[in-house]
Design an enzyme around this catalytic site. Sequence first.
Site, PDB file in Angstrom:
ATOM      1  N   SER A   1       0.848  -1.188   0.000  1.00 39.25           N
ATOM      2  CA  SER A   1       0.000   0.000   0.000  1.00 39.25           C
ATOM      3  C   SER A   1       0.880   1.232   0.000  1.00 39.25           C
ATOM      4  CB  SER A   1      -0.906   0.021   1.232  1.00 39.25           C
ATOM      5  OG  SER A   1      -1.560   1.264   1.374  1.00 39.25           O
TER       6      SER A   1
ATOM      7  N   TYR B   1      -3.157  -1.116   9.889  1.00 42.00           N
ATOM      8  CA  TYR B   1      -3.047  -1.347   8.452  1.00 42.00           C
ATOM      9  C   TYR B   1      -1.683  -0.910   7.925  1.00 42.00           C
ATOM     10  CZ  TYR B   1      -4.161  -1.171   3.470  1.00 42.00           C
ATOM     11  OH  TYR B   1      -4.148  -1.363   2.111  1.00 42.00           O
TER      12      TYR B   1
END
Length: 245
Positions: A137, A150
């Site tokens: 990400s 995350y």
Amino acid sequence: MSAGQGKLAGRRILITGAASGIGRAAAELFAQEGASLALLDQDEAGLVDLKGTAVPVDVSDEASVEVAIREAANALGGIDGLVNVAGIFPVAELAETTLDLWNRTLAVNLTGPFLVTRAVLPHLMKADEPTIVNLGSASAIVPYPELSAYGASKGGIAVLSKVWAAELAPKVRVNVVCPGMTRTRMVSDWHPDPDALAGRAKQLYALQRIAEPIEVANAILFLTSSDSSFVTGTTLVVDGGRTFH
């Protein structure tokens, strides 16, 4: 495209998280490019209309992963490539991040790819020009607030990919794709107002929009195909310019 043609013709690829979002886009694209596919997801119903062998799995559970990989390898007759996409996207301020949320996020997003890759590795070592692509990400590069768990999980994936690239060379090529915000259910749940999402993208992204799943899938295809035959250990950022804008 005729049978036997395409950038992945003759290759046997396993994709986790294939039922929706980027994983689904990759599954559809890879099928068009001639790959034989094993498609893994907890949402087995989401796999029924995709071309490939559907295999239910909880990537955070070691026993479930071992059964799923065995079934996938038997169905395909081996595995030439792996794409780790399965993941969750919890949003919480640090003070609201419970230990359960932290542990669950790392279990799915970091331990999951570890368990799947470890189980697939013996099959990859028997393959010709095997590949692993992990989904990271852009938040592992330019962190966002409220993404402690995350961001940590995706930062771990970015480093883990480089460790594996070094360890498994020259046999297996390992790379990571780091997308920015992409038009998936995860992102729409985070920003349910499409106008607000568009406004945020205009402010943060050089290209002034979020990505479509197929645009990330194309990057995954590049790193899985022979087009990237001299690429390993790289982080391919697909974020519309977010990391420099």
